[in-house]
Structures are given as C-alpha cells and as structure tokens.
Design a protein around this motif. Structure first.
Motif, PDB file in Angstrom:
ATOM      1  N   PHE A 103      -7.264 -56.396   9.747  1.00 25.15           N
ATOM      2  CA  PHE A 103      -7.511 -54.988  10.110  1.00 25.15           C
ATOM      3  C   PHE A 103      -8.584 -54.394   9.484  1.00 25.15           C
ATOM      4  N   HIS A 168      -2.776 -56.515  14.465  1.00 26.97           N
ATOM      5  CA  HIS A 168      -3.601 -55.338  14.272  1.00 26.97           C
ATOM      6  C   HIS A 168      -4.710 -55.068  15.198  1.00 26.97           C
ATOM      7  N   TYR A 171      -4.149 -51.539  16.570  1.00 31.59           N
ATOM      8  CA  TYR A 171      -4.293 -50.791  15.358  1.00 31.59           C
ATOM      9  C   TYR A 171      -5.566 -50.481  15.256  1.00 31.59           C
ATOM     10  N   HIS A 220       1.434 -52.638  15.196  1.00 33.84           N
ATOM     11  CA  HIS A 220       1.284 -51.590  14.145  1.00 33.84           C
ATOM     12  C   HIS A 220       0.632 -50.251  14.995  1.00 33.84           C
ATOM     13  N   HIS A 299       8.729 -50.353   8.704  1.00 34.18           N
ATOM     14  CA  HIS A 299       7.334 -50.104   7.899  1.00 34.18           C
ATOM     15  C   HIS A 299       7.249 -48.444   8.160  1.00 34.18           C
ATOM     16  N   VAL A 301       4.695 -46.436   7.661  1.00 35.17           N
ATOM     17  CA  VAL A 301       3.308 -45.907   8.150  1.00 35.17           C
ATOM     18  C   VAL A 301       3.699 -46.011   9.748  1.00 35.17           C
ATOM     19  N   GLU A 351       7.073 -52.331   2.780  1.00 39.50           N
ATOM     20  CA  GLU A 351       6.532 -51.004   2.604  1.00 39.50           C
ATOM     21  C   GLU A 351       7.314 -50.054   3.529  1.00 39.50           C
ATOM     22  N   GLU A 367       4.359 -44.846   0.101  1.00 38.21           N
ATOM     23  CA  GLU A 367       2.846 -45.099   0.372  1.00 38.21           C
ATOM     24  C   GLU A 367       2.283 -43.826   0.708  1.00 38.21           C
ATOM     25  N   TYR A 415      -1.881 -45.882  -3.939  1.00 38.72           N
ATOM     26  CA  TYR A 415      -1.304 -46.448  -2.979  1.00 38.72           C
ATOM     27  C   TYR A 415       0.164 -46.119  -3.015  1.00 38.72           C
ATOM     28  N   CYS A 445      -6.705 -54.065   0.224  1.00 40.30           N
ATOM     29  CA  CYS A 445      -6.152 -53.302   1.626  1.00 40.30           C
ATOM     30  C   CYS A 445      -6.339 -51.796   1.218  1.00 40.30           C
ATOM     31  N   CYS A 447      -6.190 -49.029   2.847  1.00 39.65           N
ATOM     32  CA  CYS A 447      -5.985 -47.980   3.784  1.00 39.65           C
ATOM     33  C   CYS A 447      -5.794 -46.631   3.483  1.00 39.65           C
TER      34      CYS A 447
HETATM   35  O1  FUB Z   1      -1.426 -52.771   7.818  1.00 40.20           O
HETATM   36  C1  FUB Z   1      -2.225 -51.716   7.862  1.00 40.20           C
HETATM   37  C2  FUB Z   1      -1.940 -50.767   6.665  1.00 40.20           C
HETATM   38  O2  FUB Z   1      -2.115 -51.572   5.492  1.00 40.20           O
HETATM   39  C3  FUB Z   1      -0.608 -49.992   6.590  1.00 40.20           C
HETATM   40  O3  FUB Z   1      -0.726 -48.855   7.427  1.00 40.20           O
HETATM   41  C4  FUB Z   1      -0.388 -50.001   5.394  1.00 40.20           C
HETATM   42  O4  FUB Z   1       1.140 -49.740   5.123  1.00 40.20           O
HETATM   43  C5  FUB Z   1      -0.742 -51.319   4.774  1.00 40.20           C
HETATM   44  O5  FUB Z   1      -0.119 -52.357   5.001  1.00 40.20           O
END
Ligand code: FUB
Ligand code: ZN
Length: 703
Positions: A103, A168, A171, A220, A299, A301, A351, A367, A415, A445, A447
């Motif tokens: 992603f 993703h 996403y 996602h 998850h 988020v 997460e 997070e 994070y 990562c 994000c």
């Molecule tokens: O998977 C994309 C992003 O990275 C998610 O939103 C976060 O939690 C992290 O896993």
C-alpha cells in the motif's frame, strides 16, 4: 433521520485558524511534517527505512512508456514477492521492480492531501510546485485504461483485483481520491482529480451490481467514504453507487473473500489450507452485512473508516438501517472499547479491537490512525445529527491520542499510544515489542504521521459544519469564519484560549443585518455554562443565561437547547457578541468496574485534556504512587512553559509508598504500608515523552 438536521463541513477557505494551540500544530505540519515526509517519500532520509513510494511511481511510468515504445518489451507476469517487498540482501535495487509495502502508494496520497489543506491555510509557491511535479510523476504511472496502483502496474497487471482482502488496491484507490479532491479544492488544479476519476471509472466498470461485474469489496476500507466525498464534489451518482455497492456486498454469504481466496489458490503456488467459511472475516468487518453489525470488531483503522463510510452513505441515501447500525457501533465503541484518551483498538494482535472492557494500559495498541478514524466517524455522525456526545468523543480523540502521535517539535511520531510505559519493559519484553517508549523518526509502514498531517491541517472542517439555516460549532478554536446565510454573510471572530480556558468570545460582523442560527456545542464535561448574547457595550439587547445539568436557567425565544447544543437565532447585527464560558474543572474519573486493569485507579481530565504522570516530574516507580481524589480547591492548575508552548499542568496531592526495610526480599511479610505525602505533577497526555525517555502512566491508584 431528519434531513433538516444534516450539515456539511465548512470549506477550509472560509475558516482561518487564528489560535495559539492549533496555529502551532498546523505550523508544525507545514514546516516540519510535510517537507520531511516529502524527503521520506523520496528515500532521502538517512537512517529511515526507505519508502520507495515515489520510486515506484517513477518505475511504473517508465514501464508504461517501455510498453508503448519498445516492441519487444514484455510486461511482467504477476508473482507475489511479499507484503513488504524489500531489496534482496547484497543486491541493489533492480529495474522494473516494486519495493515496499503493497500500500505504499497511499503515502503519496496522504501527503498530497495534507499539502492541499496546508496550501489553503498558507499559500506556498514552492510547495505547490513540488506537489505539481509529484502529481506529474503519479499521473505518468497511470495505465491507459485508468488503472493506477503501482503494485500491480509493476508486478503484473494480469492479477489486478484478485486479492482485495489483503492487497490494499481499493485502499490506495480511496486515499488517491481523498488526496486528489483535497488538492483540487485547494488549488483548483484538476490534473490529479481527473486521473483519480478516470481510475474511479475503471473501478466502477469492474465492480458493481450488474451481472458479470465483480462482487468484491475493499479488504481495507476507506474507498467508501472517499467515493461519497467524490460524489459530493462532482454530483456524479456513479461514485455514490459504487460506495453503496461496496457496503452492500460486505459480509454477504457466500463470503467474497473466501471465493477470492479459493480461486487465487489455483494460480498461486503456496501452501494452502482452505479456510473455514467466514474465518477471520470479523477482522475485516466482513462477517455480517453492514446493516446488521452490532459490535465493533477487527482491525480498528479499517473499522473506523468503514463506519465513517457507512455514516456518509446513511446520510446521502437517507438509509435508516445504516444509520441505526452506525449508532449501535458508536455506542459499542465509546461505551466498551475506547480508552479515556480517545484511543481505540486495544490489542496489537491484528491492530484490533479486543473484547468488551479489555483496555490494557501497558500493552495498548491504540494506533494513532485508529483515533484519527474515530474523529472521522464522529464528524460524520455529527453531520447527520448534532449531538454533543459525538463532538465530545471527537475532541477527546483529537486532543489526546491524535496529538500524542506527534512530538511537540513535529519531528517524531508514535504509532502505538500506550497509557502506561516502563521503558525497560518496552525494550526487553517481547509482549510489548510494539510499544515504543520514545517517538520514532519515521516508520517502514508510515501510515500514522501523514494521517496526523492531513487531520491537523484540516481541523477547521471538524470544528464547523453548516446547513442553509445553521452554523454549528463543534470544537472551540480561535478562528475567523465566514458563513453565508440566505440574507447575507456573517463573519465570526472566535477568540479563545481553549483547551486551557473555557472562555470563548465570538464577535459577529456583517454589512447589514443577517438572519441565521448559530449552534454551539455544550461539552459534556462542562457542568456549568454561561451564555451571554450581545454586550452591554454595543447597546444591543443583553441576554444571559446559564445551563446547568442540561437545562437553561431562563427561557428566551431566541435560544434553545437540544442534544447538547445551544441554538441561538437572531437577526444578527454588526458588532454583536456572544460569549460562552464553560466551567473547566479538573475531573477525577474511574473506569467501569469491568475494566479490571484500572480497578482502584483514577485518571484526571480538565476540559478535553487527559493528564498523565511522567517519571521526570514524579521520580521512578510510578506504581508506588497513589493520588488523593481530592476536592477541586486542593488541586493547583498551573501554566507551564517548559514544553515550548503554554500548557496547563496539574498539581494534586498524593502519596508515595516508602520502602519498609526489607528491600531485598521478593516477598517480604506484609506490614501496613508506610506512605509519604507528595505532590503529583500531571502533564497533558499529548505532551508526554518530550523531555527524554521515562516511565509514564495515566491511571494511578486512588489513595
Ligand atoms: O494497512 C494499512 C495501514 O497500515 C493500516 O491502516 C494501519 O493500521 C497499518 O496496518
Ligand atoms: Zn497508522
């Protein structure tokens, strides 16, 4: 659901933040985060894990050109190289190769989104030029059919949309839409927006209710709310249809993710165990149709983004069932699964949300992105119905977990946001490997930091929403705001020292009298509120009343109280003033007894700010401390300048356990503990870990 109550965020062009607190945060994003992130996206930050983000776009562009110009060029056939494809040891970066997380494209999109908002707040030619150049690179990577995701453009387009669950694509698509819309709204430039819409049209061709189209949905979520936003910008029904489609398909049986997994197994060479139908789909919020969801799962988020999209579609389609589901999920999160800091997603395993009332402090995941997702969800709930409980939570998440995500100098980030930290344990205990005792410069990562940047730079759109008759103020931020009513434009100048002081003064300006309604949120924590309309000074009628326990002390035809908002309607004159004063006591909270972790412990908040103890102020072994949940008069609220900006710290009487002599024994015989009086110094949670590494705790034993 009553359409009359709906509202839209104010355009950032008509909200100018003029506030010490948020002005500083936005300045940090503009001067630190955005430039730093641009360097990170281009792999120019020494010591930081390379992002490969802009490189991937460039490689995709080159490959596309090769395809057009070189007759013998064979585009690669897809082969999976891992969720996070890193260069092979000893080998340099290879041509025509994708690197990084699947992603990674979304890093650019979040960056450009923040850049857009920031350019509205503060025009910057150089930054705009850099952004335009970046957009060229991104658009150059777009396939002729509109597809735009470098992971598959580089790895092989023959397998696009075959792993919706984990790869993703949708996403990245959603983030691209958000970024493109923001940049267009800021600059009027539509290069990226057109590319994103072209990709949107491609996606809409592939997915849909119609026979022959793919019945999948994002692994996602975010595309749901991004498509709703694109619909609101363009008025093009097909984008809203696609958003609805993704929601409608989610969680239906047979589960799309099972079908997808099975069919993928035919060509992926990998050990395969057929999952039980629906196995782990709760993690993706895909275990039940969205209108039937009862509980926030999986998850965090993903969940918060999904619920935000559901709220958008509920409003845009006036879908009562979706709205009911949103309300159930809201209640479940905020009454059983949310930290006092507004953080959500308690477990690092996946997460994710844990079971009800499982809110561990030292292994918390919480997070930053999940708290941001909660802010998104709250604002969308407010857009359907202005209820102070939504804004209270929005504020709680924003001022605590979201802001804790970034250091006070804007140069490092959390994070994971624990509520209790012992640096030794966090370094040596693998169960807490996810918890960092110090903010990090960046993440492989990455994000969270860009998510903070896009939220902070667009905070005005969370503070105010509007409809034809009413301007809603949800958050109190010093600002200059313009609201167009049918009878004319009203300018509001909001002056406040919030979140440190509960006094908010609003002066109104207009060329001629303007008829309209102004709605102000009464925060749930404010037990006493004074409202004054007009000022003796200006000579207009003077109206003042108090709000105590949800009731107005006097009735006025121009004022009403509903769902935690005070509505003031008038024909406003130039120079009119409104002042609101919220009593900002320090409030001592305990947890529901089902939160076993916090049994016998208390935490303090003042206004929206949650407080914590740090070792630097209170000595080591914070666990030896207890606090006296005392009367307000014994608590000292003090201005402090040690953090580079003014903030309020608390001094509260407490006790420290004194060692009873048998310090060597692991289990000495119990004697009545000896305690000494101490004064505990509490600082705002968002400001922790800005003076070196040390212990921290939010919950403290009550003495
Ligand atoms: O998977 C994309 C992003 O990275 C998610 O939103 C976060 O939690 C992290 O896993
Ligand atoms: Zn994140």
């Amino acid at each position: 659901m009553d359409k009359k109550n709906f509202s839209q965020p104010l355009k950032l062009q008509v909200v100018q933040i003029a506030d010490d607190f948020w002005g500083r945060e936005q300045e940090l994003v503009r001067t630190e985060v955005i430039p730093y992130q641009w360097e990170a996206l281009n792999d120019r930050v020494e010591g930081a894990a390379p992002s490969f983000c802009m490189r991937n776009f460039k490689v995709a562009g080159e490959m596309r050109r090769k395809q057009l110009t070189q007759k013998n060029y064979n585009p690669p056939k897809y082969s999976f190289r891992g969720f996070n494809a890193l260069p092979e040891e000893g080998k340099g970066l290879q041509p025509d190769t994708f690197y990084g997380f699947v992603f990674q494209d979304s890093d650019f999109s979040k960056w450009i989104e923040a850049v857009g908002y920031s350019l509205i707040n503060c025009p910057d030619e150089k930054l705009e030029k850099t952004a335009d150049e970046a957009i060229e690179i991104v658009c150059d990577a777009q396939a002729d059919n509109g597809y735009l995701d470098t992971y598959y453009i580089i790895n092989g387009m023959d397998r696009i949309f075959t792993n919706l669950k984990d790869h993703h694509e949708l996403y990245c698509f959603g983030h691209l839409l958000e970024g493109a819309i923001s940049y267009y709204q800021a600059t009027g430039k539509d290069r990226l927006l057109r590319a994103a819409m072209k990709y949107g049209d491609f996606v809409a061709e592939h997915f849909g209710y119609e026979e022959g189209k793919c019945k999948g949905y994002p692994g996602h979520e975010i595309a749901e709310m991004a498509l709703a936003r694109l619909y609101e910008l363009t008025g093009e029904e097909r984008y809203l249809n696609l958003s609805c489609f993704f929601l409608d398909m989610r969680g239906r049986q047979p589960y799309y993710f099972d079908l997808e997994e099975e069919s993928r197994n035919q060509y992926e060479n990998r050990p395969y165990r057929k999952p039980a139908p629906g196995e782990r789909h709760f993690y993706y919020q895909a275990n039940r149709p969205v209108r039937e969801l009862e509980e926030a799962t999986g998850h965090a988020v993903r969940a918060a983004y999904l619920y935000s999209g559901m709220a958008d579609v509920a409003r845009l389609r006036q879908d009562e069932d979706l709205w009911k589901a949103c309300k159930r999920l809201w209640k479940d999160i905020t009454q059983k699964k949310m930290y006092i800091t507004g953080g959500i997603g308690a477990t690092h395993i996946g997460e994710a949300f844990s079971f009800d009332y499982d809110l561990p402090n030292d292994t918390a995941y919480s997070e930053t992105c999940a708290a941001i997702g909660l802010v998104f969800f709250a604002r969308r709930m407010l857009q359907i119905k202005a209820k102070s409980e939504y804004a209270d939570v929005m504020e709680q998440a924003l001022y605590n977990t979201v802001l804790a995500g970034m250091a006070l100098d804007g140069k490092s980030f959390f994070y994971v946001n624990p509520l209790e930290v012992n640096p030794k344990a966090d370094k040596q205990d693998e169960r807490k490997a996810h918890v960092k005792a110090t903010r990090q410069k960046w993440f492989g990562c990455a994000c969270c930091p860009p998510n903070i940047a896009r939220l902070v730079s667009s905070v005005g759109a969370y503070a105010y929403t509007e409809n034809a008759d009413t301007l809603f103020t949800h958050l109190y931020i010093g600002s200059l705001v313009e609201k167009k009513f049918a009878t004319g434009t009203l300018d509001l100048q909001v002056d406040t020292d919030y979140p440190w002081d509960g006094q908010v003064d609003i002066s109104l300006h207009c060329e001629k009298s303007v008829k309209g309604q102004l709605a102000f949120r009464i925060p749930g924590w404010a037990k006493q509120v004074k409202v004054e309309v007009n000022s003796k000074k200006t000579g207009h009628t003077f109206k003042a009343f108090e709000i105590k326990e949800g009731q107005m002390t006097k009735e006025f035809p121009m004022a009403k109280l509903k769902d935690g908002y005070v509505y003031l309607s008038d024909s406003w004159q130039d120079g009119d003033c409104i002042s609101l004063s919220f009593e900002m006591d320090v409030v001592c909270y305990r947890s529901n007894t089902k939160v076993t972790e916090n049994s016998g412990k208390v935490a303090f908040m003042r206004g929206p700010i949650c407080y914590c103890l740090e070792e630097i102020d209170n000595g080591a072994n914070l666990a030896d401390l207890s606090v006296v949940p005392t009367r307000q008069s014994k608590i000292r609220v003090k201005k402090n300048k040690d953090f580079g900006h003014n903030l309020m710290v608390l001094e509260i009487p407490g006790k420290r356990l004194v060692a009873d002599g048998e310090t060597q024994a692991l289990y000495p015989v119990y004697r009545k503990p000896v305690k000494e009086d101490v004064v505990l110094k509490y600082i705002p949670y968002y400001a922790w870990n800005n003076r070196g590494e040390g212990e921290m705790t939010v919950w403290v034993k009550a003495d």
